[in-house]
Write a protein that holds these residues in place. Structure first.
Motif, PDB file in Angstrom:
ATOM      1  N   PRO A 252       7.795  -8.110  23.815  1.00 37.41           N
ATOM      2  CA  PRO A 252       7.251  -6.822  24.245  1.00 37.41           C
ATOM      3  C   PRO A 252       6.310  -6.238  23.207  1.00 37.41           C
ATOM      4  CG  PRO A 252       9.554  -6.601  23.577  1.00 37.41           C
ATOM      5  CD  PRO A 252       9.262  -8.051  23.601  1.00 37.41           C
ATOM      6  N   TYR A 253       5.323  -5.511  23.668  1.00 34.70           N
ATOM      7  CA  TYR A 253       4.334  -4.890  22.793  1.00 34.70           C
ATOM      8  C   TYR A 253       4.926  -3.630  22.168  1.00 34.70           C
ATOM      9  CZ  TYR A 253       0.064  -2.508  21.337  1.00 34.70           C
ATOM     10  OH  TYR A 253      -0.896  -1.857  20.612  1.00 34.70           O
ATOM     11  N   ARG A 254       4.904  -3.525  20.813  1.00 36.76           N
ATOM     12  CA  ARG A 254       5.482  -2.364  20.132  1.00 36.76           C
ATOM     13  C   ARG A 254       4.430  -1.492  19.457  1.00 36.76           C
ATOM     14  NH1 ARG A 254      10.157  -3.445  16.165  1.00 36.76           N
ATOM     15  NH2 ARG A 254      10.146  -1.178  16.335  1.00 36.76           N
ATOM     16  N   GLY A 255       3.183  -1.737  19.697  1.00 40.43           N
ATOM     17  CA  GLY A 255       2.154  -0.856  19.162  1.00 40.43           C
ATOM     18  C   GLY A 255       1.365  -1.474  18.030  1.00 40.43           C
ATOM     19  N   PHE A 256       0.283  -0.789  17.677  1.00 36.02           N
ATOM     20  CA  PHE A 256      -0.634  -1.274  16.655  1.00 36.02           C
ATOM     21  C   PHE A 256       0.041  -1.362  15.285  1.00 36.02           C
ATOM     22  CE2 PHE A 256      -4.015  -0.011  13.547  1.00 36.02           C
ATOM     23  CZ  PHE A 256      -4.661  -1.231  13.549  1.00 36.02           C
ATOM     24  N   VAL A 257       0.987  -0.449  15.008  1.00 34.88           N
ATOM     25  CA  VAL A 257       1.662  -0.434  13.711  1.00 34.88           C
ATOM     26  C   VAL A 257       2.415  -1.737  13.466  1.00 34.88           C
ATOM     27  CG1 VAL A 257       3.411   0.788  12.331  1.00 34.88           C
ATOM     28  CG2 VAL A 257       1.840   2.068  13.762  1.00 34.88           C
ATOM     29  N   GLU A 258       2.837  -2.422  14.520  1.00 35.28           N
ATOM     30  CA  GLU A 258       3.668  -3.608  14.385  1.00 35.28           C
ATOM     31  C   GLU A 258       2.861  -4.872  14.107  1.00 35.28           C
ATOM     32  OE1 GLU A 258       6.959  -3.454  14.391  1.00 35.28           O
ATOM     33  OE2 GLU A 258       6.734  -1.291  14.590  1.00 35.28           O
ATOM     34  N   GLU A 259       1.532  -4.827  14.184  1.00 34.24           N
ATOM     35  CA  GLU A 259       0.748  -6.036  13.989  1.00 34.24           C
ATOM     36  C   GLU A 259       0.854  -6.534  12.549  1.00 34.24           C
ATOM     37  OE1 GLU A 259      -3.225  -5.875  15.278  1.00 34.24           O
ATOM     38  OE2 GLU A 259      -2.709  -5.752  17.406  1.00 34.24           O
ATOM     39  N   VAL A 260       1.030  -7.835  12.423  1.00 30.98           N
ATOM     40  CA  VAL A 260       1.210  -8.455  11.108  1.00 30.98           C
ATOM     41  C   VAL A 260      -0.160  -8.725  10.490  1.00 30.98           C
ATOM     42  CG1 VAL A 260       2.149 -10.454   9.879  1.00 30.98           C
ATOM     43  CG2 VAL A 260       3.367  -9.483  11.855  1.00 30.98           C
ATOM     44  N   ALA A 261      -0.259  -8.432   9.196  1.00 26.52           N
ATOM     45  CA  ALA A 261      -1.521  -8.662   8.486  1.00 26.52           C
ATOM     46  C   ALA A 261      -1.677 -10.141   8.169  1.00 26.52           C
ATOM     47  CB  ALA A 261      -1.557  -7.847   7.198  1.00 26.52           C
ATOM     48  N   SER A 262      -2.872 -10.625   8.386  1.00 34.15           N
ATOM     49  CA  SER A 262      -3.160 -12.021   8.067  1.00 34.15           C
ATOM     50  C   SER A 262      -3.465 -12.147   6.576  1.00 34.15           C
ATOM     51  CB  SER A 262      -4.358 -12.498   8.886  1.00 34.15           C
ATOM     52  OG  SER A 262      -5.523 -11.775   8.524  1.00 34.15           O
ATOM     53  N   PRO A 263      -3.330 -13.340   6.020  1.00 33.68           N
ATOM     54  CA  PRO A 263      -3.706 -13.533   4.603  1.00 33.68           C
ATOM     55  C   PRO A 263      -5.160 -13.124   4.332  1.00 33.68           C
ATOM     56  CG  PRO A 263      -2.457 -15.409   5.403  1.00 33.68           C
ATOM     57  CD  PRO A 263      -2.728 -14.549   6.594  1.00 33.68           C
ATOM     58  N   ARG A 264      -6.026 -13.347   5.296  1.00 39.87           N
ATOM     59  CA  ARG A 264      -7.428 -12.967   5.120  1.00 39.87           C
ATOM     60  C   ARG A 264      -7.562 -11.452   4.982  1.00 39.87           C
ATOM     61  NH1 ARG A 264     -11.688 -11.751   8.690  1.00 39.87           N
ATOM     62  NH2 ARG A 264     -13.757 -12.335   7.870  1.00 39.87           N
ATOM     63  N   GLN A 265      -6.804 -10.702   5.789  1.00 40.41           N
ATOM     64  CA  GLN A 265      -6.858  -9.246   5.682  1.00 40.41           C
ATOM     65  C   GLN A 265      -6.358  -8.771   4.313  1.00 40.41           C
ATOM     66  OE1 GLN A 265      -4.603  -8.081   9.209  1.00 40.41           O
ATOM     67  NE2 GLN A 265      -6.473  -7.262  10.124  1.00 40.41           N
ATOM     68  N   ARG A 266      -5.288  -9.388   3.842  1.00 38.67           N
ATOM     69  CA  ARG A 266      -4.775  -8.992   2.521  1.00 38.67           C
ATOM     70  C   ARG A 266      -5.809  -9.272   1.425  1.00 38.67           C
ATOM     71  NH1 ARG A 266       0.000 -11.832   4.353  1.00 38.67           N
ATOM     72  NH2 ARG A 266       1.563 -10.377   5.133  1.00 38.67           N
ATOM     73  N   ARG A 267      -6.483 -10.409   1.510  1.00 43.46           N
ATOM     74  CA  ARG A 267      -7.496 -10.722   0.501  1.00 43.46           C
ATOM     75  C   ARG A 267      -8.647  -9.721   0.562  1.00 43.46           C
ATOM     76  NH1 ARG A 267      -6.421 -16.089   2.202  1.00 43.46           N
ATOM     77  NH2 ARG A 267      -8.285 -16.057   3.518  1.00 43.46           N
ATOM     78  N   LEU A 268      -9.108  -9.400   1.776  1.00 40.15           N
ATOM     79  CA  LEU A 268     -10.210  -8.445   1.909  1.00 40.15           C
ATOM     80  C   LEU A 268      -9.818  -7.079   1.377  1.00 40.15           C
ATOM     81  CD1 LEU A 268     -11.597  -9.354   5.459  1.00 40.15           C
ATOM     82  CD2 LEU A 268     -12.671  -9.792   3.236  1.00 40.15           C
ATOM     83  N   CYS A 269      -8.574  -6.654   1.660  1.00 36.25           N
ATOM     84  CA  CYS A 269      -8.112  -5.349   1.157  1.00 36.25           C
ATOM     85  C   CYS A 269      -8.073  -5.345  -0.375  1.00 36.25           C
ATOM     86  CB  CYS A 269      -6.734  -5.041   1.730  1.00 36.25           C
ATOM     87  SG  CYS A 269      -6.034  -3.479   1.137  1.00 36.25           S
ATOM     88  N   LEU A 270      -7.579  -6.441  -0.957  1.00 36.09           N
ATOM     89  CA  LEU A 270      -7.517  -6.519  -2.422  1.00 36.09           C
ATOM     90  C   LEU A 270      -8.917  -6.479  -3.022  1.00 36.09           C
ATOM     91  CD1 LEU A 270      -5.867  -6.926  -4.993  1.00 36.09           C
ATOM     92  CD2 LEU A 270      -5.998  -9.406  -4.597  1.00 36.09           C
ATOM     93  N   ILE A 271      -9.836  -7.197  -2.380  1.00 37.08           N
ATOM     94  CA  ILE A 271     -11.215  -7.189  -2.869  1.00 37.08           C
ATOM     95  C   ILE A 271     -11.797  -5.781  -2.770  1.00 37.08           C
ATOM     96  CG2 ILE A 271     -13.541  -8.031  -2.398  1.00 37.08           C
ATOM     97  CD1 ILE A 271     -12.253 -10.669  -1.487  1.00 37.08           C
ATOM     98  N   GLY A 272     -11.514  -5.069  -1.664  1.00 35.90           N
ATOM     99  CA  GLY A 272     -12.023  -3.711  -1.506  1.00 35.90           C
ATOM    100  C   GLY A 272     -11.469  -2.759  -2.546  1.00 35.90           C
ATOM    101  N   CYS A 273     -10.163  -2.868  -2.819  1.00 35.75           N
ATOM    102  CA  CYS A 273      -9.550  -1.989  -3.832  1.00 35.75           C
ATOM    103  C   CYS A 273     -10.149  -2.257  -5.220  1.00 35.75           C
ATOM    104  CB  CYS A 273      -8.036  -2.197  -3.855  1.00 35.75           C
ATOM    105  SG  CYS A 273      -7.191  -1.602  -2.369  1.00 35.75           S
ATOM    106  N   VAL A 274     -10.311  -3.525  -5.523  1.00 34.76           N
ATOM    107  CA  VAL A 274     -10.894  -3.871  -6.823  1.00 34.76           C
ATOM    108  C   VAL A 274     -12.323  -3.350  -6.911  1.00 34.76           C
ATOM    109  CG1 VAL A 274     -11.644  -5.784  -8.281  1.00 34.76           C
ATOM    110  CG2 VAL A 274      -9.402  -5.875  -7.166  1.00 34.76           C
ATOM    111  N   ALA A 275     -13.081  -3.446  -5.819  1.00 32.57           N
ATOM    112  CA  ALA A 275     -14.460  -2.970  -5.820  1.00 32.57           C
ATOM    113  C   ALA A 275     -14.519  -1.464  -6.018  1.00 32.57           C
ATOM    114  CB  ALA A 275     -15.145  -3.362  -4.513  1.00 32.57           C
ATOM    115  N   VAL A 276     -13.607  -0.705  -5.367  1.00 29.98           N
ATOM    116  CA  VAL A 276     -13.588   0.759  -5.519  1.00 29.98           C
ATOM    117  C   VAL A 276     -13.252   1.136  -6.955  1.00 29.98           C
ATOM    118  CG1 VAL A 276     -12.323   2.843  -4.893  1.00 29.98           C
ATOM    119  CG2 VAL A 276     -13.111   1.277  -3.108  1.00 29.98           C
ATOM    120  N   LEU A 277     -12.180   0.516  -7.488  1.00 33.76           N
ATOM    121  CA  LEU A 277     -11.774   0.857  -8.852  1.00 33.76           C
ATOM    122  C   LEU A 277     -12.850   0.454  -9.864  1.00 33.76           C
ATOM    123  CD1 LEU A 277      -7.996  -0.163  -8.681  1.00 33.76           C
ATOM    124  CD2 LEU A 277      -8.979   2.139  -8.603  1.00 33.76           C
TER     125      LEU A 277
END
Length: 657
Positions: free
Chosen positions: A2-27
């Motif tokens: 059953p669908y439990r909403g957008f909050v339940e979607e699992v992050a892919s390894p690619r998303q985690r890498r992009l987020c880390l790159i974005g945080c490093v770029a901001v800092l």
């Protein structure tokens, strides 16, 4: 699942890498901007208005997408409340920032309110995100019930912040030499906002929510906004490089989650579209199955109806044909005794007998319980023979025209069934025209799809036509549009059974107001009527002085048959059943012929009797007669000659020959 909403979607390894790159770029950008943070740039207060308006639209759109998801959980609602709060605070930021809308000052409130609202905006958003992380259930916990309380709290929080900012006289900035320097209270508030963002990141990490796509990108949003607020405060004043950078980073950070939501709903829309297409395809398949099932049920109902008709016809045919046999025999006796004076009356009664026989044959033929008895015939001759009968049948009700082409191919048909079929069609056509109109019967040469020769018989009228909704039902047994008592509903059913049983096809075309055309097509026969007649009809020979044993359990049939056969010079002895017949033969009686009914009382039927006679007395020639019996078909297959009732003397003598 059953669908439990957008909050339940699992992050892919690619998303985690992009987020880390974005945080490093901001800092990294914050670190590189530190030496230049206090660089004064032109004072453009309307930039803050544009920033606030754009942020409000982004945050409120994000809120709407989050709250519109199906069956949102509590964490989902809290995140939606966070963006609702941020959107409302962005609107207040535009209304309270001096010069954002009006050049001379803010739209509402005092000039110092904007800094306090900005601090509350960032800190409040971070606290809502931390609340959402805490509200998200563990993996081993069940789903939480949703609630509107976070949304109400977001609205009340924004209202309280707006009201509280107006109740303090503490200055947010100090103007020195045309420069708007942050006060100590603003610096402390900005540090509190940055600390709240850091705390929310820690809560997300400790709760193990970095595996969720939305929380991964919320970390990026918190890092960007927290570091931006701190850098802006570090610059010590408005309209500095850091102050402008904070607004750029804020817009970029908020746009990331909106873009993520847009991609999510695009995927959901595609899945929904695929599901609709699959559902439509499945629906079409189900409809096709339903139609096939309905067709099968219709065929089953028709088969059951035909079975009932067959059983009824079988029971009627045997008894009625015995009665008709009595009438046939008695008519021949009367004709012999009275001579030509009664010939016309006898012919009328014979036609009535044939009509009665036709009715019984219709009942058995359409049910498939009786086979055609085809022989090679010339259709033109059959039509010529029945023309007078057809014209007398329709009388003055309609005008009948019968034509036949010269080059008609021979066909293998049961002539009696052909006569019945044409009679039924002509009668129906005349009845449909309600006493006025024309009917055309035409026989012509046609060709099959393979190019083979065929006979086409067409019966056409210029009546009212058949309604389209009942056109497909016209061949069903007992279906009739005539008034009660004016039709049996068996006429067209007989036509269909006869034509298909003869290897042909029949179709009906009709237009309202223009009439109806029924077309029967029969494959051509290989032999000509003359050739088949020469092959099948033995030369008649005299039976006078011969001895015949007649086995018949019906006393009326037995008596009339004895008289009729005796008048031909046969010495006839009668028996009531098979047992009596065998006893007579065993006593020394030696006939030339044995004629036996098939269905009889006693321990054996006619077929069993003939088998026994052939085994014990092979010199006796045997003929079976029947009003109706399924056993007759098996008797024919065994090579026994079978004559159906009612039969005339000529047919019986031909069978004996």
């Amino acid at each position: 699942m059953p669908y439990r909403g957008f909050v339940e979607e699992v992050a892919s390894p690619r998303q985690r890498r992009l987020c880390l790159i974005g945080c490093v770029a901001v800092l990294t950008s914050v670190t590189l901007a530190l030496p230049y943070a206090a660089v004064q740039l032109p004072q453009l207060p309307h930039i803050s208005g544009m920033y606030g308006a754009a942020t409000a639209m982004i945050d409120l759109a994000t809120f709407w997408l989050l709250i519109s998801a199906p069956r949102p959980q509590r964490a989902h609602i809290v995140l939606a409340a966070a963006y609702l709060f941020a959107g409302l605070m962005a609107v207040l930021h535009v209304l309270t920032f001096p010069g954002a809308v009006f050049a001379e000052g803010p739209v509402i409130g005092s000039p110092h309110a904007v800094s306090w609202l900005f601090v509350g905006w960032r800190a409040g958003f971070a606290l809502f995100v931390a609340w959402a992380a805490l509200a998200e259930p563990r993996d081993d916990a069940g789903p939480d019930a949703s609630s509107t309380f976070p949304l109400v709290l977001a609205v009340l929080g924004a209202a309280a912040m707006a009201l509280g900012a107006q109740l303090t006289d503490a200055a947010a900035v100090t103007v020195v030499g045309g420069r708007s320097l942050f006060s100590h209270m603003s610096v402390v508030g900005s540090h509190v906002s940055a600390a709240a963002a850091a705390m929310a990141v820690v809560v997300i990490w400790r709760r193990g929510l970095l595996r969720r796509s939305i929380f991964v990108w919320l970390v990026f949003v918190l890092v960007a906004e927290g570091s931006g607020v701190w850098l802006s405060t570090f610059s010590g004043q408005r309209y500095s490089l850091a102050w402008y950078m904070t607004r750029i980073e804020g817009l970029l950070a908020n746009s990331v989650l909106l873009a993520l939501l847009a991609m999510h709903f695009r995927i959901v829309q595609k899945r929904l579209t695929d599901a609709v297409v699959a559902l439509q395809r499945r629906t079409d398949e189900l409809q096709a199955q339903v139609q096939r099932r309905e067709a099968a049920e219709t065929q089953l109902a028709r088969a059951q109806k035909l079975h009932v008709v067959g059983r009824l016809g079988a029971s009627l045919a045997h008894d009625l044909n015995n009665i008709l046999q009595v009438l046939t025999g008695r008519l021949m006796i009367v004709e012999r005794r009275a001579g030509p004076a009664v010939e016309q009356d006898v012919q009328v009664m014979r036609r009535s007998v044939r009509k009665a026989e036709a009715l019984t044959r219709q009942l058995t033929l359409i049910s498939g319980r009786r086979r055609n008895e085809p022989r090679v015939i010339a259709a033109a001759e059959v039509l010529e023979e029945i023309a007078e009968v057809l014209r007398s049948l329709v009388g003055t009700r309609c005008h009948l025209t019968i034509t036949a082409d010269d080059d008609l191919p021979p066909v293998a048909l049961d002539p009696l069934e052909l006569e019945i079929a044409v009679t039924n069609l002509v009668t129906n056509a005349c009845d449909a025209m309600r006493g006025h109109g024309e009917v055309w019967v035409r026989a012509s040469r046609a060709f099959t799809a393979d190019g083979d020769s065929a006979l086409m018989l067409t019966v056409q009228d210029n009546g009212e036509g058949i309604k389209p909704e009942i056109l497909e039902k016209v061949f069903e047994p007992f279906f009739t549009t005539k008034l009660r008592g004016h039709g049996t509903g068996l006429g067209l059913a007989q036509v269909h059974g006869f034509v298909t049983g003869s290897g042909g096809t029949v179709d009906v075309r009709s237009r309202l107001g223009e009439g109806t055309t029924v077309t029967m097509r029969f494959p051509a026969a290989l032999a000509t009527p003359e050739q088949e007649g020469a092959a099948l009809a033995p030369a008649p020979r005299s039976v006078e002085g011969r001895v015949l044993l007649l086995v018949e359990d019906n006393p009326d049939v037995r008596e009339s048959s004895v008289q009729l056969l005796g008048a031909e010079g046969l010495a006839v002895r009668a028996a009531c059943d098979g047992d009596e017949a065998l006893a007579v033969l065993a006593s020394g009686f030696s006939p030339d012929y044995l004629v036996s009914d098939i269905v009889m009382s006693g321990s054996m039927d006619g077929v069993e009797l003939v088998r026994e006679v052939r085994r014990r007395f092979p010199a006796i020639k045997t003929v079976l007669v029947t009003g109706y019996s399924d056993v007759a078909e098996r008797a024919r297959e065994e090579g026994f000659p079978v004559l159906r009732k009612p039969y005339d003397l000529a047919s019986l003598l031909a069978a004996l020959a």
